[in-house]
Design an enzyme around this catalytic site. Structure first.
Site, PDB file in Angstrom:
ATOM      1  N   GLY A 228      -4.721 -16.243  -5.937  1.00  0.00           N
ATOM      2  CA  GLY A 228      -4.591 -15.762  -4.585  1.00  0.00           C
ATOM      3  C   GLY A 228      -3.409 -15.089  -4.568  1.00  0.00           C
ATOM      4  O   GLY A 228      -2.606 -14.410  -5.424  1.00  0.00           O
ATOM      5  N   GLU A 247      -2.188 -18.098 -10.136  1.00  0.00           N
ATOM      6  CA  GLU A 247      -2.302 -16.552 -10.584  1.00  0.00           C
ATOM      7  C   GLU A 247      -2.215 -16.041  -9.101  1.00  0.00           C
ATOM      8  O   GLU A 247      -3.103 -16.141  -8.334  1.00  0.00           O
ATOM      9  CB  GLU A 247      -3.454 -16.287 -11.241  1.00  0.00           C
ATOM     10  CG  GLU A 247      -3.244 -14.839 -11.975  1.00  0.00           C
ATOM     11  CD  GLU A 247      -3.864 -13.945 -11.040  1.00  0.00           C
ATOM     12  OE1 GLU A 247      -3.073 -13.320 -10.558  1.00  0.00           O
ATOM     13  OE2 GLU A 247      -5.320 -13.602 -11.121  1.00  0.00           O
ATOM     14  N   LEU A 248      -1.052 -15.127  -9.080  1.00  0.00           N
ATOM     15  CA  LEU A 248      -0.802 -14.726  -7.787  1.00  0.00           C
ATOM     16  C   LEU A 248      -0.722 -13.161  -7.504  1.00  0.00           C
ATOM     17  O   LEU A 248       0.193 -12.649  -6.666  1.00  0.00           O
ATOM     18  CB  LEU A 248       0.671 -15.176  -7.260  1.00  0.00           C
ATOM     19  CG  LEU A 248       0.618 -16.962  -7.217  1.00  0.00           C
ATOM     20  CD1 LEU A 248       1.913 -17.519  -6.871  1.00  0.00           C
ATOM     21  CD2 LEU A 248      -0.454 -17.342  -6.535  1.00  0.00           C
ATOM     22  N   CYS A 283      -6.108  -7.961  -9.366  1.00  0.00           N
ATOM     23  CA  CYS A 283      -4.623  -8.217  -9.802  1.00  0.00           C
ATOM     24  C   CYS A 283      -4.059  -7.294 -10.646  1.00  0.00           C
ATOM     25  O   CYS A 283      -3.031  -7.199 -10.623  1.00  0.00           O
ATOM     26  CB  CYS A 283      -4.714  -9.770  -9.935  1.00  0.00           C
ATOM     27  SG  CYS A 283      -5.189 -10.789  -8.841  1.00  0.00           S
ATOM     28  N   GLU A 377       2.158  -5.436  -4.032  1.00  0.00           N
ATOM     29  CA  GLU A 377       0.988  -5.223  -4.445  1.00  0.00           C
ATOM     30  C   GLU A 377       0.101  -4.622  -3.587  1.00  0.00           C
ATOM     31  O   GLU A 377      -0.188  -5.034  -2.468  1.00  0.00           O
ATOM     32  CB  GLU A 377       0.238  -6.692  -4.791  1.00  0.00           C
ATOM     33  CG  GLU A 377      -1.144  -6.417  -5.704  1.00  0.00           C
ATOM     34  CD  GLU A 377      -1.740  -7.937  -5.785  1.00  0.00           C
ATOM     35  OE1 GLU A 377      -2.147  -8.049  -6.656  1.00  0.00           O
ATOM     36  OE2 GLU A 377      -1.428  -8.945  -4.945  1.00  0.00           O
TER      37      GLU A 377
END
Length: 477
Positions: A228, A247-248, A283, A377
């Site tokens: 997230g 996992e960002l 991502c 991002e």
């Protein structure tokens, strides 16, 4: 009539309410109602997982494999239903949705293969005279009950990358899927309920985010795997002694080297896919594109033409490439970043308009280095374009980011390939393709703000198991 979905507590469906309304992300209408667990249900799920730890560990590898292969069979049988659910709950264009179902199946297949080859090691301990006559052996044993929290953008495959290795490793789990997209995970739960997993082996709980703290903090859980946003770092600080995998997200860059002149059309096609597939909500979606200045004008022209030709609209239509973002707030945020960049001197080459949660496929150049559109991002259908003249210098530009998940480099130069692999501060470097490339058995994860640890079935199994040593002293008669 809207379909109703239960949650799954200790392998069994539970429908105490239908409090969560899941929206069709394109129409905005309620598409389904989902039962929501309370704090007591979460506690029961963790307690059941703790009790299931020994029977799960006792399962033979072939028995775990049979569970996974049953899932593969049922996913194949229900592929159309799963793709339609993705299309509705995530707003994912139907072609992307079908592709994710394929990856769900692949991920469980790989896990079924790995379930029967979790091996140990023979260790030669006789490295000095004092260890003469000693032999060492190691094996991997399940870690115990684990917890998973997954995001909205891949409601099937990101769940699969946690659930499938947990079953292969023999770890009972409690899963919290994203509240905006819980249906895919609940269908997986329905299929798991058909298997002979021990009671308490799994729970799928679409609990409200502000009530999920127990999945992070409870010491009965031995691992937290979270995919997230940047809140993951806060969760890590709250997780206590348990192992944490994060996992960002990313800010993925792609470099097009000077030797790509004869492959420009193919490169542009891949850049289009990487930047705009599933409306850029990935991502490892292509966000920053750096092109050698000898190719910049030609590539920009082709890229703009093909971006303008992308069809936006209802994700249920087969020719739709750009569907809705997950909600209007997400679209407003990114549209605001585009506006800020324009005010600071950036030029919008195409797109840039928003209506509700629909944002046009957008290309921007001359974006200032400190703009949010460059630093953060984007997680939407926007890509930045910039020229470069020196390959080694552009590697430094790629590294000028707080993120480091994956990067792509189009080059035929072996020296440039090795320099990129050596110098790019990324979890993965993809040569002659976009950073959005992922195969479900490869190690996957990032550095810096992008996360901690690696996924990919074998690496996830390693995280969900621990090494146990046996030493034998050969005693002479």
């Amino acid at each position: 009539m809207q379909k109703r979905y239960p949650y799954y507590l200790a392998n069994k469906a539970a429908s105490p309410n239908a409090d969560l309304a899941v929206l069709d992300k394109y129409s905005g209408k309620v598409a389904a109602q989902v039962a929501v667990p309370d704090a007591k249900a979460v506690d029961k799920a963790i307690a059941a997982a703790e009790k299931a730890a020994k029977p799960m560990a006792a399962m033979k590898p072939y028995e775990r494999q049979q569970v996974l292969l049953h899932c593969v069979k049922r996913f194949e049988e229900r592929a159309d239903e799963l793709a339609k659910a993705l299309c509705i709950e995530a707003g994912k264009p139907i072609n992307d949705a079908k592709g994710e179902v394929t990856r769900l199946i692949d991920t469980f297949k790989v896990a079924a293969e790995e379930a029967v080859r979790i091996d140990g090691q023979i260790i030669n301990l006789e490295i000095s005279a004092r260890a003469a006559g000693y032999r060492g052996f190691s094996k991997r044993v399940p870690l115990g009950p684990v917890s998973f929290i997954t995001p909205f953008n891949f409601p099937l495959n990101l769940v699969a990358h946690k659930v499938a290795p947990a079953i292969a490793a023999g770890c009972p789990f409690v899963l919290k899927p994203a509240e905006k997209t819980p249906i895919g995970a609940l269908i997986i739960g329905e299929i798991l309920a058909e298997t002979k997993l021990p009671k308490g082996a799994f729970s799928v709980l679409p609990v409200n985010g502000d009530k999920a703290s127990q999945l992070v903090e409870d010491e009965r859980l031995k691992l937290l795997s979270f995919t997230g946003g940047q809140i993951g770092w806060k969760l890590k600080s709250q997780a206590g002694r348990k192992k944490v995998v994060l996992e960002l997200g990313g800010n993925a860059a792609c470099v097009v080297d000077a030797d790509q002149k004869d492959r420009l059309d193919a490169v542009v096609d891949r850049l289009i896919f990487g930047a705009f597939y599933q409306s850029g909500q990935s991502c490892i979606g292509v966000q920053r594109i750096y092109v050698h200045d000898t190719l910049y004008a030609a590539l920009k022209k082709k890229l703009v033409e093909k971006t303008r030709a992308l069809k936006s609209g209802d994700p249920k239509n087969k020719d739709t490439f750009i569907g809705p973002m997950i909600d209007e707030d997400a679209a407003k945020r990114l549209h605001g970043w585009i506006s800020e960049a324009k005010e600071a001197g950036a030029k919008v080459l195409c797109g840039g308009k928003r209506k509700g949660n629909m944002l046009e496929a957008t290309l921007v150049e001359d974006v200032p280095a400190d703009a949010k559109l460059n630093r953060e991002e984007a997680f939407g259908p926007v890509a930045l374009l910039a020229p470069f003249s020196d390959f080694h210098a552009v590697l430094d530009t790629v590294n000028d980011s707080e993120y480091g998940l994956q990067a792509g480099v189009f080059t035929n130069d072996l020296g440039h390939t090795m320099a990129a692999w050596d110098r790019l501060e990324q979890g993965g470097v993809i040569i002659n393709d976009i950073p959005s490339f992922r195969v479900d058995n490869m190690p996957y994860g990032g550095v810096k703000r992008s996360g901690l640890g690696r996924e990919g079935i074998r690496r996830a199994i390693e995280d969900m198991t621990e090494e146990r040593l046996l030493v034998i002293h050969d005693v002479d008669d």
